[in-house]
Design a protein around this motif. Structure first.
Motif, short mmCIF file in Angstrom:
data_model
loop_
_atom_site.label_atom_id
_atom_site.label_comp_id
_atom_site.label_asym_id
_atom_site.label_seq_id
_atom_site.Cartn_x
_atom_site.Cartn_y
_atom_site.Cartn_z
N GLY A 51 0.82 -1.22 0.00
CA GLY A 51 0.00 0.00 0.00
C GLY A 51 0.85 1.26 0.00
N PHE A 52 1.94 1.23 0.76
CA PHE A 52 2.84 2.39 0.79
C PHE A 52 3.55 2.55 -0.55
N PHE B 63 1.99 9.30 -5.99
CA PHE B 63 2.58 10.63 -5.78
C PHE B 63 3.50 10.99 -6.95
N ASN B 64 4.29 10.04 -7.41
CA ASN B 64 5.20 10.30 -8.53
C ASN B 64 4.45 10.64 -9.80
N VAL B 65 3.21 10.17 -9.92
CA VAL B 65 2.40 10.47 -11.10
C VAL B 65 1.68 11.81 -10.97
N ASN B 66 1.07 12.07 -9.78
CA ASN B 66 0.20 13.25 -9.67
C ASN B 66 0.72 14.35 -8.74
N LYS C 1 -1.00 11.83 3.38
CA LYS C 1 -1.66 12.51 4.48
C LYS C 1 -2.95 11.82 4.91
N GLU C 2 -3.72 11.38 3.96
CA GLU C 2 -5.04 10.84 4.29
C GLU C 2 -5.30 9.58 3.49
N ALA C 3 -6.28 8.85 3.88
CA ALA C 3 -6.66 7.64 3.15
C ALA C 3 -7.14 8.04 1.76
N THR C 4 -6.65 7.34 0.75
CA THR C 4 -7.02 7.69 -0.62
C THR C 4 -7.76 6.54 -1.29
#
Length: 177
Positions: A153-154, A161-164, A171-174
C-alpha cells in the motif's frame, strides 16, 4: 587547470608581500575580484544548508540507505553486482539530487511572498527530491524482503505521488469507497 589557479594565487600573494605599493594594490584587487564570487556562492550555499539542515540530512541519509540496500540487492538477489556500475549509480543519484534539488529550490525562491502556493511548492518539490533516493531505497527493501516490507500500500502511494504530485497520498486515506 588547478596548477594554473595555484600559480595565479601564489604569484599575487607574493606580489602583495614583496611588491611596490601599486603592485600590491593590483595583486590584492586581482585576488579579491577572482575569489570573491566563489566565496559569495560558498557562503550562500552554507547558509542555505544550515537553514535546511534536517532536509539535507534526510536526503543524504536516503541516498546512503538506498546505496546500501541497492548494493545488497545486486549482491544477493540479482547477483549482478559491479563496483563500476555501483559507483556510477551513486554518482548519478547524488548528481541528480543536487542539480534537480538546486533547480527546485530556485522555483521556491522565485515565489517571494508566503502563500499557499509557495508552501505547496516547497512541500511537493522537496518531497520529489527526497523520494527519488528514498523511493529507490523503499523499492530495494521491497525486493529484498520479497514484498513484505514496506507494505505494498505504501509502495502504491509513492507511485501515485510520482504520477500526480498530490501530497495527500501520504496525508489521508485515498482508497475509494
Amino acid at each position: 587547470m588547478i596548477s594554473t589557479i595555484l600559480k595565479f594565487i601564489i604569484k599575487h600573494v607574493l606580489a602583495i608581500h614583496k611588491g611596490t605599493l601599486i603592485t600590491k594594490v593590483k595583486a590584492a584587487l586581482a585576488l579579491s575580484l577572482s575569489i570573491s564570487p566563489i566565496a559569495y556562492f560558498a557562503e550562500k550555499i552554507t547558509d542555505w544548508t544550515f537553514e535546511n539542515e534536517a532536509y539535507v540530512v534526510f536526503v543524504l541519509g536516503a541516498i546512503i540507505v538506498d546505496h546500501g540496500l541497492g548494493t545488497l540487492k545486486h549482491l544477493f538477489i540479482e547477483k549482478d553486482f559491479s563496483i563500476k556500475d555501483n559507483l556510477i549509480g551513486l554518482i548519478k543519484k547524488v548528481g541528480l539530487v543536487v542539480t534537480v534539488g538546486f533547480l527546485f529550490e530556485g522555483v521556491n525562491f522565485i515565489v517571494k511572498e508566503d502563500s499557499f502556493v509557495k508552501s505547496y511548492a516547497i512541500i511537493v518539490l522537496r518531497m520529489a527530491v527526497f523520494l527519488y533516493p528514498a523511493g529507490s531505497a523503499f523499492w530495494n527493501s521491497y525486493i529484498i524482503t520479497k514484498g513484505k516490507f514496506p507494505p505494498v500500500g505504501f509502495i502504491d502511494k509513492m507511485k501515485r505521488f510520482n504520477v500526480n504530485l498530490d501530497v495527500r497520498e501520504f496525508k489521508e486515506a485515498t482508497h475509494k469507497k
